[in-house]
Design an enzyme around this catalytic site. Structure first.
Site, PDB file in Angstrom:
ATOM      1  N   ASP A  25       0.843  -1.201   0.000  1.00 55.07           N
ATOM      2  CA  ASP A  25       0.000   0.000   0.000  1.00 55.07           C
ATOM      3  C   ASP A  25       0.881   1.256   0.000  1.00 55.07           C
ATOM      4  OD1 ASP A  25      -2.285   1.478  -0.010  1.00 55.07           O
ATOM      5  OD2 ASP A  25      -2.862   1.044   2.065  1.00 55.07           O
ATOM      6  N   TRP A  30       2.893   7.955  -2.539  1.00 53.75           N
ATOM      7  CA  TRP A  30       4.293   8.148  -2.939  1.00 53.75           C
ATOM      8  C   TRP A  30       4.336   9.071  -4.161  1.00 53.75           C
ATOM      9  CZ3 TRP A  30       7.221   7.458  -7.286  1.00 53.75           C
ATOM     10  CH2 TRP A  30       8.609   7.409  -7.126  1.00 53.75           C
ATOM     11  N   ARG A  38      -0.605   8.975 -10.276  1.00 56.33           N
ATOM     12  CA  ARG A  38      -0.631   7.784  -9.418  1.00 56.33           C
ATOM     13  C   ARG A  38       0.089   6.599 -10.059  1.00 56.33           C
ATOM     14  NH1 ARG A  38      -3.987   7.357  -5.180  1.00 56.33           N
ATOM     15  NH2 ARG A  38      -4.269   5.144  -5.609  1.00 56.33           N
ATOM     16  N   HIS A  42       2.710   3.259  -8.979  1.00 58.23           N
ATOM     17  CA  HIS A  42       2.578   1.821  -9.247  1.00 58.23           C
ATOM     18  C   HIS A  42       3.823   1.302  -9.977  1.00 58.23           C
ATOM     19  CE1 HIS A  42      -1.390   2.041  -7.695  1.00 58.23           C
ATOM     20  NE2 HIS A  42      -1.941   2.645  -8.727  1.00 58.23           N
ATOM     21  N   GLU A  72     -12.015  -5.317  -4.907  1.00 51.76           N
ATOM     22  CA  GLU A  72     -12.612  -3.982  -4.720  1.00 51.76           C
ATOM     23  C   GLU A  72     -11.903  -2.905  -5.560  1.00 51.76           C
ATOM     24  OE1 GLU A  72     -11.769  -5.992  -1.965  1.00 51.76           O
ATOM     25  OE2 GLU A  72     -13.844  -6.693  -1.908  1.00 51.76           O
ATOM     26  N   LEU A 136      11.526 -20.003  -4.857  1.00 51.61           N
ATOM     27  CA  LEU A 136      10.454 -19.241  -4.213  1.00 51.61           C
ATOM     28  C   LEU A 136       9.112 -19.424  -4.947  1.00 51.61           C
ATOM     29  CD1 LEU A 136       9.816 -16.824  -2.149  1.00 51.61           C
ATOM     30  CD2 LEU A 136      10.130 -15.336  -4.126  1.00 51.61           C
ATOM     31  N   ARG A 199      -5.050  -2.623   8.538  1.00 51.64           N
ATOM     32  CA  ARG A 199      -6.236  -3.412   8.172  1.00 51.64           C
ATOM     33  C   ARG A 199      -5.789  -4.606   7.343  1.00 51.64           C
ATOM     34  NH1 ARG A 199      -8.416   1.708   6.957  1.00 51.64           N
ATOM     35  NH2 ARG A 199      -7.696   1.598   4.796  1.00 51.64           N
TER      36      ARG A 199
HETATM   37  C1  FPP Z   1      -1.854   0.153  -3.450  1.00 52.30           C
HETATM   38  O1  FPP Z   1      -1.405   1.473  -3.424  1.00 52.30           O
HETATM   39  C2  FPP Z   1      -1.348  -0.530  -4.639  1.00 52.30           C
HETATM   40  C3  FPP Z   1      -2.110  -1.161  -5.592  1.00 52.30           C
HETATM   41  C4  FPP Z   1      -3.558  -1.278  -5.535  1.00 52.30           C
HETATM   42  C5  FPP Z   1      -1.473  -1.771  -6.775  1.00 52.30           C
HETATM   43  C6  FPP Z   1      -0.253  -2.568  -6.435  1.00 52.30           C
HETATM   44  C7  FPP Z   1       0.422  -2.955  -7.658  1.00 52.30           C
HETATM   45  C8  FPP Z   1       1.755  -2.939  -7.829  1.00 52.30           C
HETATM   46  C9  FPP Z   1       2.744  -2.555  -6.818  1.00 52.30           C
HETATM   47  C10 FPP Z   1       2.276  -3.425  -9.112  1.00 52.30           C
HETATM   48  C11 FPP Z   1       2.632  -4.865  -8.906  1.00 52.30           C
HETATM   49  C12 FPP Z   1       2.691  -5.551 -10.178  1.00 52.30           C
HETATM   50  C13 FPP Z   1       2.858  -6.874 -10.300  1.00 52.30           C
HETATM   51  C14 FPP Z   1       2.845  -7.487 -11.637  1.00 52.30           C
HETATM   52  C15 FPP Z   1       3.049  -7.753  -9.118  1.00 52.30           C
HETATM   53  P1  FPP Z   1      -2.487   2.633  -3.468  1.00 52.30           P
HETATM   54  O2  FPP Z   1      -2.683   2.993  -4.908  1.00 52.30           O
HETATM   55  O3  FPP Z   1      -3.712   2.190  -2.753  1.00 52.30           O
HETATM   56  O4  FPP Z   1      -1.748   3.765  -2.705  1.00 52.30           O
HETATM   57  P2  FPP Z   1      -2.417   4.911  -1.799  1.00 52.30           P
HETATM   58  O5  FPP Z   1      -3.060   4.228  -0.623  1.00 52.30           O
HETATM   59  O6  FPP Z   1      -1.248   5.733  -1.403  1.00 52.30           O
HETATM   60  O7  FPP Z   1      -3.392   5.658  -2.666  1.00 52.30           O
END
Ligand code: FPP
Length: 255
Positions: A25, A30, A38, A42, A72, A136, A199
Site C-alpha cells: 500500500d 508516494w 498515481r 505503481h 474492490e 520461491l 487493516r
Molecule cells: C496500493 O497502493 C497498490 C495497488 C492497488 C497496486 C499494487 C500494484 C503494484 C505494486 C504493481 C505490482 C505488479 C505486479 C505485476 C506484481 P495505493 O494505490 O492504494 O496507494 P495509496 O493508498 O497511497 O493511494
C-alpha cells in the site's frame, strides 16, 4: 500439514518465516508527494516487488504472496484501472523469463476471468513455464478477495455434498482449507502491510488466522531490503503460541 508439502516448507526454521504475505500500500501517496500521476507510484512499486522477490529468494523464504489487485480495486477511476492492467501486462512480459531463470515458481490467485484475454494468457503461460521450478513460490493475488476465496471453497464442498460424495458432517476446517487458493502452501507466518493503514482489507482472511501482523508507515515504493530485514527481525522476536501458554511453548522448544 499436507503430505504433498515440499520439503523446503517442512524444514523451515522458526525464526525465518516460511511464507510472507504482503499488502503493498502507498503507491498513490508516494506519487502524490512528488506531484506525479498515481501510475508513477505503481511503476515504482514494481521495482519494490523486484527487490523483495530477490531478497526473499536469497534468504530461502519458501513463499511470498503479494496483493496486487483486490476485487474492490475495480472501483478505482477507469483510467487508473486501465493503466494498472497495462502495467501488469508489461511487467509480466518483461519479468517472467528472469523469474524463471532464477527458479521462481509464479502463480496467480483470484478470479482471473474478469481480466482481458491477453493478460489471462500471460498468466497461464507464466504458470506453465515456471510451474516445476524449485525456488520461491511467488503468488500474485489479482482480482482476489478473502471472502471470494472462502465462498468458492464452500461452493466446492457444497457441490460434493450435493453429488453424494461428501457427508455434510465430514466438513472440517481442514477440508475447507484444502479447497482454498493456497492450500498447497503453509499459511503465512508473517503478514506485512505498508503505507500506514492497519487493516487486513479482505486479503487472505482464513489463512491469516495465526499469522504475525506487521505494519509499517513506509510507502510500498520505498520498501527495500532494509525494510524487509526490519520486518523479519520483528517476526524473529515474537513468540508464536497457537493458543498455548508461553511456558508450554518454551517447554516444547527446550525438548
Ligand atoms: C496500493 O497502493 C497498490 C495497488 C492497488 C497496486 C499494487 C500494484 C503494484 C505494486 C504493481 C505490482 C505488479 C505486479 C505485476 C506484481 P495505493 O494505490 O492504494 O496507494 P495509496 O493508498 O497511497 O493511494
Amino acid at each position: 500439514m499436507s503430505q504433498l508439502m515440499p520439503q523446503k516448507f517442512v524444514a523451515g526454521g522458526s525464526s525465518l518465516p516460511r511464507h510472507v504475505a504482503i499488502i503493498m500500500d502507498g503507491n498513490g501517496r508516494w506519487a502524490k508527494s512528488r506531484k506525479l500521476p498515481r501510475v508513477a507510484g505503481h511503476r515504482e512499486g514494481v521495482k519494490a516487488v523486484r527487490r523483495v522477490v530477490e531478497a526473499c529468494s536469497a534468504k530461502g523464504i519458501g513463499a511470498l504472496t503479494l496483493f496486487a489487485f483486490s476485487s474492490e480495486n475495480w472501483r478505482r477511476p477507469r483510467t487508473e484501472v486501465g493503466l494498472l492492467m497495462d502495467l501488469f501486462v508489461s511487467t509480466l512480459q518483461r519479468e517472467v523469463n528472469s523469474l524463471h531463470r532464477n527458479g521462481v515458481r509464479l502463480q496467480f490467485i483470484g478470479d482471473r476471468e474478469a481480466f482481458n484475454p491477453k493478460l489471462q494468457a500471460l498468466m497461464d503461460s507464466a504458470e506453465q513455464l515456471t510451474g516445476e521450478n524449485p525456488g520461491l513460490v511467488l503468488s500474485i493475488a489479482a482480482n482476489y478477495g478473502g471472502r471470494w476465496d472462502i465462498t468458492r471453497a464452500t461452493r466446492r464442498l457444497a457441490a460434493q455434498v450435493a453429488a453424494g460424495r461428501l457427508d455434510a458432517a465430514e466438513i472440517t476446517p481442514e477440508r475447507l482449507a484444502a479447497e482454498l487458493s493456497l492450500a498447497h502452501l503453509p499459511e503465512p507466518d508473517l503478514f506485512i502491510r505498508t503505507g500506514g493503514e492497519q487493516r487486513v482489507s479482505n486479503f487472505l482472511l482464513w489463512q491469516l488466522a495465526y499469522s504475525e501482523l506487521y505494519f509499517t508507515d513506509t510507502l510500498w515504493p520505498d520498501f527495500d531490503q532494509g525494510s524487509l530485514e526490519q520486518a523479519l527481525e520483528s517476526f524473529a522476536g515474537r513468540q508464536r503460541r497457537f493458543g498455548r501458554t508461553g511456558e508450554q511453548v518454551e517447554q516444547v522448544k527446550g525438548a
